[in-house]
Motif scaffolding. Structure first.
Motif, PDB file in Angstrom:
ATOM      1  N   LEU A   1       8.919 -13.300  -2.011  1.00  0.00           N
ATOM      2  CA  LEU A   1       7.545 -12.978  -1.640  1.00  0.00           C
ATOM      3  C   LEU A   1       7.075 -11.654  -2.235  1.00  0.00           C
ATOM      4  O   LEU A   1       5.897 -11.280  -2.083  1.00  0.00           O
ATOM      5  N   ALA A   2       7.967 -10.941  -2.919  1.00  0.00           N
ATOM      6  CA  ALA A   2       7.623  -9.610  -3.423  1.00  0.00           C
ATOM      7  C   ALA A   2       6.505  -9.657  -4.455  1.00  0.00           C
ATOM      8  O   ALA A   2       5.704  -8.714  -4.571  1.00  0.00           O
ATOM      9  N   SER A   3       6.427 -10.742  -5.206  1.00  0.00           N
ATOM     10  CA  SER A   3       5.411 -10.849  -6.262  1.00  0.00           C
ATOM     11  C   SER A   3       4.130 -11.525  -5.795  1.00  0.00           C
ATOM     12  O   SER A   3       3.223 -11.753  -6.601  1.00  0.00           O
ATOM     13  N   TRP A   4       4.034 -11.849  -4.516  1.00  0.00           N
ATOM     14  CA  TRP A   4       2.839 -12.520  -4.013  1.00  0.00           C
ATOM     15  C   TRP A   4       1.647 -11.564  -4.005  1.00  0.00           C
ATOM     16  O   TRP A   4       1.775 -10.366  -3.705  1.00  0.00           O
TER      17      TRP A   4
ATOM     18  N   THR B   1       0.793 -11.661  11.610  1.00  0.00           N
ATOM     19  CA  THR B   1      -0.530 -11.598  10.990  1.00  0.00           C
ATOM     20  C   THR B   1      -1.538 -10.859  11.861  1.00  0.00           C
ATOM     21  O   THR B   1      -2.494 -10.254  11.352  1.00  0.00           O
ATOM     22  N   SER B   2      -1.323 -10.893  13.154  1.00  0.00           N
ATOM     23  CA  SER B   2      -2.263 -10.259  14.080  1.00  0.00           C
ATOM     24  C   SER B   2      -2.165  -8.735  14.090  1.00  0.00           C
ATOM     25  O   SER B   2      -3.021  -8.064  14.688  1.00  0.00           O
ATOM     26  N   CYS B   3      -1.140  -8.166  13.454  1.00  0.00           N
ATOM     27  CA  CYS B   3      -0.963  -6.709  13.471  1.00  0.00           C
ATOM     28  C   CYS B   3      -2.114  -6.016  12.741  1.00  0.00           C
ATOM     29  O   CYS B   3      -2.530  -6.441  11.654  1.00  0.00           O
ATOM     30  N   ASP B   4      -2.598  -4.953  13.335  1.00  0.00           N
ATOM     31  CA  ASP B   4      -3.695  -4.165  12.762  1.00  0.00           C
ATOM     32  C   ASP B   4      -3.240  -2.701  12.693  1.00  0.00           C
ATOM     33  O   ASP B   4      -3.230  -1.993  13.693  1.00  0.00           O
ATOM     34  N   TYR B   5      -2.838  -2.286  11.493  1.00  0.00           N
ATOM     35  CA  TYR B   5      -2.316  -0.932  11.319  1.00  0.00           C
ATOM     36  C   TYR B   5      -3.413   0.080  10.972  1.00  0.00           C
ATOM     37  O   TYR B   5      -3.146   1.269  10.860  1.00  0.00           O
ATOM     38  N   ALA B   6      -4.649  -0.400  10.798  1.00  0.00           N
ATOM     39  CA  ALA B   6      -5.739   0.505  10.414  1.00  0.00           C
ATOM     40  C   ALA B   6      -6.494   1.043  11.622  1.00  0.00           C
ATOM     41  O   ALA B   6      -7.246   2.003  11.491  1.00  0.00           O
ATOM     42  N   SER B   7      -6.311   0.449  12.797  1.00  0.00           N
ATOM     43  CA  SER B   7      -7.054   0.869  13.989  1.00  0.00           C
ATOM     44  C   SER B   7      -6.394   2.074  14.640  1.00  0.00           C
ATOM     45  O   SER B   7      -5.312   2.518  14.240  1.00  0.00           O
ATOM     46  N   GLY B   8      -6.996   2.555  15.697  1.00  0.00           N
ATOM     47  CA  GLY B   8      -6.477   3.716  16.397  1.00  0.00           C
ATOM     48  C   GLY B   8      -5.277   3.403  17.253  1.00  0.00           C
ATOM     49  O   GLY B   8      -4.825   2.255  17.373  1.00  0.00           O
ATOM     50  N   ALA B   9      -4.766   4.443  17.907  1.00  0.00           N
ATOM     51  CA  ALA B   9      -3.566   4.311  18.722  1.00  0.00           C
ATOM     52  C   ALA B   9      -3.784   3.393  19.913  1.00  0.00           C
ATOM     53  O   ALA B   9      -2.888   2.665  20.327  1.00  0.00           O
ATOM     54  N   SER B  10      -4.980   3.396  20.474  1.00  0.00           N
ATOM     55  CA  SER B  10      -5.250   2.550  21.647  1.00  0.00           C
ATOM     56  C   SER B  10      -5.153   1.072  21.292  1.00  0.00           C
ATOM     57  O   SER B  10      -4.673   0.254  22.070  1.00  0.00           O
ATOM     58  N   THR B  11      -5.586   0.731  20.063  1.00  0.00           N
ATOM     59  CA  THR B  11      -5.475  -0.657  19.619  1.00  0.00           C
ATOM     60  C   THR B  11      -4.026  -1.016  19.308  1.00  0.00           C
ATOM     61  O   THR B  11      -3.567  -2.129  19.602  1.00  0.00           O
ATOM     62  N   MET B  12      -3.277  -0.100  18.750  1.00  0.00           N
ATOM     63  CA  MET B  12      -1.878  -0.348  18.409  1.00  0.00           C
ATOM     64  C   MET B  12      -1.044  -0.663  19.645  1.00  0.00           C
ATOM     65  O   MET B  12      -0.155  -1.514  19.610  1.00  0.00           O
ATOM     66  N   LEU B  13      -1.321  -0.006  20.749  1.00  0.00           N
ATOM     67  CA  LEU B  13      -0.530  -0.214  21.958  1.00  0.00           C
ATOM     68  C   LEU B  13      -0.692  -1.626  22.508  1.00  0.00           C
ATOM     69  O   LEU B  13       0.179  -2.122  23.218  1.00  0.00           O
TER      70      LEU B  13
ATOM     71  N   PRO C   1      -4.864 -18.751  12.056  1.00  0.00           N
ATOM     72  CA  PRO C   1      -6.206 -18.984  11.504  1.00  0.00           C
ATOM     73  C   PRO C   1      -6.321 -18.507  10.055  1.00  0.00           C
ATOM     74  O   PRO C   1      -5.787 -17.453   9.693  1.00  0.00           O
ATOM     75  N   THR C   2      -6.953 -19.327   9.232  1.00  0.00           N
ATOM     76  CA  THR C   2      -7.202 -19.068   7.797  1.00  0.00           C
ATOM     77  C   THR C   2      -5.907 -18.984   6.986  1.00  0.00           C
ATOM     78  O   THR C   2      -5.921 -18.510   5.856  1.00  0.00           O
TER      79      THR C   2
ATOM     80  N   LEU D   1      -2.924 -16.322   1.566  1.00  0.00           N
ATOM     81  CA  LEU D   1      -3.961 -17.183   2.127  1.00  0.00           C
ATOM     82  C   LEU D   1      -3.781 -18.642   1.739  1.00  0.00           C
ATOM     83  O   LEU D   1      -4.165 -19.538   2.485  1.00  0.00           O
ATOM     84  N   GLU D   2      -3.175 -18.892   0.585  1.00  0.00           N
ATOM     85  CA  GLU D   2      -3.143 -20.243   0.035  1.00  0.00           C
ATOM     86  C   GLU D   2      -1.757 -20.882   0.002  1.00  0.00           C
ATOM     87  O   GLU D   2      -1.652 -22.081  -0.240  1.00  0.00           O
ATOM     88  N   ARG D   3      -0.704 -20.105   0.197  1.00  0.00           N
ATOM     89  CA  ARG D   3       0.645 -20.649   0.054  1.00  0.00           C
ATOM     90  C   ARG D   3       1.357 -20.703   1.398  1.00  0.00           C
ATOM     91  O   ARG D   3       1.094 -19.898   2.296  1.00  0.00           O
TER      92      ARG D   3
END
Length: 284
Positions: A147-150, A172-184, A105-106, A156-158
């Protein structure tokens, strides 16, 4: 007729020699591809091309020196090659079935799942020795360095290649900002990601799926070439069978070494008989 058949044999061998060149060229192109870094499907194609090349050279030499059994050897070997190439083409279609990627998505690019590919391909890519070699090839190709300079907007566009999507970034679905319960609850590949240039997501299943997607795309391109070569070889084999039949008919028309001039003798015998008949009428 025999000389004509030999000419046909030589011409057919020349055509099959030319037909082997696209096979060898296609196999070399796929073997040197910097994106797939995988050769377990194209190597048999290279072997098949070289076999056809050697067979054609031997058949061409045999035809030029009027070797009678050259056609038998040529046709026998050709039917085996046609059957092998047909089986290999069908096998390639079967094992590269599936995949295709999942839209994100997006995003313009797709992501790839290892479970979408055939068990035979998954077993090949999961083999530690095979994957070590493929991983080193991807690193040397500098695919991820592009991809280092992206910027975030570029993501989003390429679009990305399958290997870039699977190996150079986490899912893309990975969320590293959430808590441990979300990471699992996230994709296991999220835990395999590392920012280090030599690690990234090279041990992720998504990276292996990206390699298989490239194998699938390259192999489908070569499959079109395989079908064209198959039709070409089958046509040549059919003409070769006609040449063999003409050769056998020629030998049956002139048995025991009798040449074509012997078929003209009845005409000369007829004139000799008329002359003898006229002489007898004058004498008596």
């Amino acid at each position: 007729m025999y000389r004509f058949s030999n000419t046909v044999i030589g011409f057919l061998n020349l055509l099959t020699l030319l037909a082997s060149i696209p096979l060898i060229g296609g196999g070399l192109w796929m073997a040197k591809s910097s994106s797939t870094c995988e050769s377990f499907l194209q190597m048999p194609l290279l072997v098949m091309g070289f076999v056809i090349l050697v067979l054609s050279l031997l058949g061409f030499i045999g035809a030029c020196f009027n070797v009678a059994w050259a056609l038998w050897v040529y046709l026998t070997a050709m039917i085996l090659i046609i059957a092998t190439l047909l089986s290999f083409t069908i096998f390639g279609f079967v094992v590269t079935n599936g995949g295709g990627g999942v839209p994100v998505p997006t995003r313009i690019y797709k992501e790839y799942r290892l479970s979408d590919y055939s068990p035979w391909l998954r077993n090949r890519i999961r083999d530690p020795m095979n994957w070590r070699r493929i991983r080193g090839c991807i690193l040397n190709s500098n695919t991820c360095a592009k991809l280092a300079s992206w910027t975030p907007l570029d993501y989003l566009e390429r679009d990305m290649s399958p290997i870039q999507s699977g190996c150079c970034k986490p899912p893309t679905s990975c969320d590293y900002a959430s808590g441990a319960s979300t990471m699992l609850a996230q994709d296991p590949d999220c835990f395999k990601w590392n920012n280090a240039a030599g690690q990234l997501c090279y041990e992720c299943d998504s990276c292996k799926a990206g390699v298989l997607e490239d194998v699938k795309r390259d192999w489908h391109k070569l499959s079109v070439l395989n079908v064209v070569v198959l039709v070409f070889l089958i046509g040549i084999y059919s003409i070769g069978c006609c040449a063999l039949r003409n050769t056998k008919r020629s030998e049956s028309d002139y048995p025991y070494g009798e040449n074509r001039m012997s078929k003209v003798r009845p005409r000369w015998d007829f004139y000799w008989w008329r002359w003898w008949h006229d002489r007898r009428e004058q004498l008596y």
